[in-house]
Design a protein around this motif. Structure first.
Motif, PDB file in Angstrom:
ATOM      1  N   VAL A 389       0.859  -1.185   0.000  1.00 52.91           N
ATOM      2  CA  VAL A 389       0.000   0.000   0.000  1.00 52.91           C
ATOM      3  C   VAL A 389       0.891   1.230   0.000  1.00 52.91           C
ATOM      4  CG1 VAL A 389      -0.160   0.068   2.535  1.00 52.91           C
ATOM      5  CG2 VAL A 389      -1.957   1.149   1.156  1.00 52.91           C
ATOM      6  N   VAL A 390       0.444   2.287  -0.665  1.00 56.22           N
ATOM      7  CA  VAL A 390       1.200   3.532  -0.731  1.00 56.22           C
ATOM      8  C   VAL A 390       0.285   4.675  -0.305  1.00 56.22           C
ATOM      9  CG1 VAL A 390       0.660   3.837  -3.188  1.00 56.22           C
ATOM     10  CG2 VAL A 390       2.604   5.042  -2.194  1.00 56.22           C
ATOM     11  N   PHE A 391       0.864   5.665   0.376  1.00 53.68           N
ATOM     12  CA  PHE A 391       0.131   6.857   0.806  1.00 53.68           C
ATOM     13  C   PHE A 391       0.791   8.076   0.179  1.00 53.68           C
ATOM     14  CE2 PHE A 391      -0.705   3.646   3.920  1.00 53.68           C
ATOM     15  CZ  PHE A 391      -2.030   3.846   4.296  1.00 53.68           C
ATOM     16  N   LEU A 392      -0.020   8.925  -0.447  1.00 50.11           N
ATOM     17  CA  LEU A 392       0.467  10.131  -1.104  1.00 50.11           C
ATOM     18  C   LEU A 392      -0.135  11.364  -0.448  1.00 50.11           C
ATOM     19  CD1 LEU A 392       0.081   9.034  -4.835  1.00 50.11           C
ATOM     20  CD2 LEU A 392       2.232   9.283  -3.598  1.00 50.11           C
ATOM     21  N   ASN A 393       0.671  12.426  -0.319  1.00 45.80           N
ATOM     22  CA  ASN A 393       0.135  13.662   0.236  1.00 45.80           C
ATOM     23  C   ASN A 393      -0.986  14.194  -0.648  1.00 45.80           C
ATOM     24  OD1 ASN A 393       2.270  14.128  -1.717  1.00 45.80           O
ATOM     25  ND2 ASN A 393       2.157  16.301  -1.204  1.00 45.80           N
ATOM     26  N   GLY A 394      -2.026  14.677  -0.004  1.00 49.98           N
ATOM     27  CA  GLY A 394      -3.177  15.213  -0.732  1.00 49.98           C
ATOM     28  C   GLY A 394      -4.243  14.191  -1.010  1.00 49.98           C
ATOM     29  N   ILE A 395      -3.932  12.904  -0.865  1.00 46.76           N
ATOM     30  CA  ILE A 395      -4.978  11.880  -0.910  1.00 46.76           C
ATOM     31  C   ILE A 395      -5.332  11.626   0.555  1.00 46.76           C
ATOM     32  CG2 ILE A 395      -5.552   9.515  -1.552  1.00 46.76           C
ATOM     33  CD1 ILE A 395      -3.683   9.737  -3.891  1.00 46.76           C
ATOM     34  N   ASN A 396      -6.321  12.373   1.016  1.00 45.42           N
ATOM     35  CA  ASN A 396      -6.674  12.371   2.430  1.00 45.42           C
ATOM     36  C   ASN A 396      -8.117  12.841   2.604  1.00 45.42           C
ATOM     37  OD1 ASN A 396      -5.689  15.260   1.840  1.00 45.42           O
ATOM     38  ND2 ASN A 396      -6.624  15.464   3.866  1.00 45.42           N
TER      39      ASN A 396
END
Length: 610
Positions: A389-396
């Motif tokens: 799993v990956v987390f990106l800034n702005g996907i929140n």
């Protein structure tokens, strides 16, 4: 292709300037959480060849492209400035191939003589990614489960439709924004409509079967072909999200769906998350085609605080190594644990916002009918261990806090579903450790007179022992009604005005309600998540918080934020929930002491892991 738009604060989404930019005497620095570009994650997971900043601005004379805190390119904007309007438009390339880690961002020097207060400036643009390879086809299904939250759903669908139609959120006037500024999400193309907007189909699973009674919402849905409402029985979040998965599978070929995004009904989001998600998936490398994309959770009361960006379940508890982080700080937003990729297989994405490839959503991989809690944990951990799993800034998203209500009915689901998760992921856990955990949970409820929790813990253990097939065959809506009735009978929460208490205690409660209604500080929230609140002196533990000693005649008011040891030797406890300003008056009752002992003995003798 637009990978992420340059965003600004907005009054209807988030009005925290330092999440977007910072300022000094000379520059406006676009180094806030939303406007950083995470290099390592794009380098590892995507096949982007080059990166450009596409920019349109006014009121500035120098642009500096940045890597971390280093200036990598300085551009004199005056020579490209339109003499009449003072507007600069251009594309500015980052040396994308030369860096593998850290963040890209940019800063703009205000024209000589202009101060922060007097400058009339505007900035719009985006980070554009390019590749020589053909992009992946991407079509997103949006899976929202709701239960009688019409106003939340209406708010979010209005925001989504405005964005789809190219209507920009009004920008905050923090930087002296020119009135003609288009606001967030401008793509600076021939059409203002975001490319991703034509690749989204919304499935709203209506567990309350009540959305049809809201005329404003039905009129809104009738105005678009992108939103579909599916009435459903009240099967909880797990059942509702499962129904959405089934609908997406049934419509996958028709809608050419490639991914399904799970999202809470009451979460606030900036629609640019769809631009970022769509862009990232469009360039995803083949070897990472099965990876999930998780969304971070920010608080709705303190919108600059990130509650979580990926969690894990271990040793009976949810592990969050970086809770309640202030993301106004560049150092936090650009920290290695935020920008790096080393945690892709030891985190899961929670269903407040998490996107899965359709290939992993199959009829034999649907969530268990848990009603609520641990459905996303079980589903996400299976996939994270296998696909990452990956987390990106702005996907929140922004969401209300979880601290202002007692566990209540959810204690049943927490206990039962935690046992299932432990069996699924940690089957070698000793039976003794599980029994100790359950007994501690019962005693913890007893010491603050939360008798309803005691009964639901015991029922959860009994039902767990009936096995998975019993769970699959159970009418979970009827079960939820039964569990709710048990709790309400034992712990009857009422408004303060309906309580049979002294005037002194009523006044004290009114003061407490006013205090909690005003503000709960970030420090109080951090104390809530600090395990120290569960620690106590040896005497309190030996005496079961005073139950084995004579009771004081005084009454203790206990909130979810307090230590469970607070009502030491009290005869009465008033359980107060700041979330709904309701209370329950509980009396020290030795019937519950003996019942708790009986339940603990039963667990020690009869309980077993399935």
């Amino acid at each position: 292709m637009n990978l992420q738009t340059i965003l600004h604060p907005s009054t209807d989404i988030c009005n925290e300037p330092e999440l977007y930019f910072h300022t000094d005497d000379i520059f406006d620095l676009y180094d806030g959480y939303f406007n950083l570009f995470y290099i390592e994650k794009h380098k590892k997971y995507t096949f982007i060849d080059s990166l450009e900043l596409v920019l349109k601005c006014s009121g500035y004379d120098v642009l500096e492209l940045m890597h971390d805190r280093e200036v990598i390119r300085s551009i004199d904007l005056k020579k490209d400035m339109d003499a009449g309007s003072g507007i600069i438009e251009g594309r500015f390339a980052y040396p994308y191939t030369q860096y593998d880690k850290g963040v890209f961002w940019f800063r703009l020097r205000r024209c000589l003589g202009k101060t922060l207060r007097s400058a009339i400036t505007y900035v719009e643009g985006f980070y554009e990614g390019r590749s020589s390879r053909m992009r992946n086809p991407v079509n997103l299904g949006l899976n929202i489960c709701t239960y009688k939250r019409e106003q939340y759903v209406l708010r979010n669908m209005k925001s989504l439709i405005r964005w789809m139609e190219g209507d920009r959120t009004e920008a905050s006037n923090v930087l002296g924004i020119e009135p003609g500024f288009k606001g967030n999400n401008s793509s600076m193309t021939e059409s203002d409509t975001p490319e991703a907007s034509g690749h989204i189909h919304v499935f709203i699973i209506d567990n309350g079967k009540s959305l049809g009674d809201c005329k404003e919402f039905t009129d809104l849905v009738a105005s678009t072909n992108n939103i579909e409402v599916i009435p459903n029985d009240n099967t909880g979040g797990a059942g509702g999200f499962s129904r959405g998965m089934i609908e997406a599978m049934n419509r996958r070929e028709e809608l050419s769906l490639t991914h399904l995004l799970m999202m809470d009904d009451d979460a606030v989001f900036d629609p640019d998350l769809f631009t970022r998600l769509y862009g990232f998936l469009s360039f995803l490398k083949k070897e990472y085609a099965m990876i999930s994309v998780g969304g971070a959770l920010f608080r709705e009361d303190y919108r600059y605080i990130q509650h979580a960006a990926g969690e894990w379940f271990e040793n009976f508890r949810i592990v969050n190594e970086h809770p309640l982080v202030d993301m106004r700080s560049y150092e936090n937003a650009a920290a290695t644990w935020m920008t790096g990729t080393e945690h892709e297989r030891d985190r899961y994405g929670a269903w407040w916002c998490c996107c899965y490839p359709m290939e992993v959503i199959t009829r034999d991989n649907l969530p268990l009918p848990l009603f609520v809690h641990h459905d996303d944990i079980q589903f996400g951990m299976k996939l994270a261990e296998r696909n990452g799993v990956v987390f990106l800034n702005g996907i929140n998203v922004w969401h209300q806090g979880f601290e202002l209500s007692f566990t209540g009915v959810k204690q049943y689901y927490n206990t039962r579903n935690e046992l299932i998760s432990m069996k699924m992921f940690y089957p070698d856990t000793s039976l003794k450790a599980v029994k100790i955990r359950l007994i501690k949970r019962i005693i913890g409820s007893l010491i603050c007179m939360r008798y309803g929790d005691i009964e639901l813990i015991y029922k959860a253990v009994i039902d767990y022992m009936k096995g998975i097939q019993w769970l699959r065959d159970t009418d979970i809506e009827a079960l939820h009604k039964e569990v709710s009735e048990i709790y309400k009978t034992i712990v009857p929460f009422k408004p303060i005005c309906d309580l049979n208490i002294s005037d002194r205690h009523r006044l004290e409660l009114e003061k407490m309600a006013a205090r909690y209604n005003e503000v709960i500080t970030p420090d109080q929230l951090r104390e809530y998540y600090d395990h120290k609140k569960y620690e106590s002196g040896i005497w309190k533990m030996i005496s079961i918080n005073g139950w084995l000693l004579p009771a004081y005649r005084s009454t203790s008011i206990v909130t979810p934020l307090d230590s469970p040891w607070k009502p030491y030797r009290r005869r009465y406890v008033i359980l107060y929930q700041p979330a709904d300003r309701k209370c329950a008056v509980m009396r020290r009752d030795y019937k519950w002491l003996w019942r708790s002992i009986k339940y603990c003995i039963w667990i020690m003798i009869r309980f077993r892991l399935l």
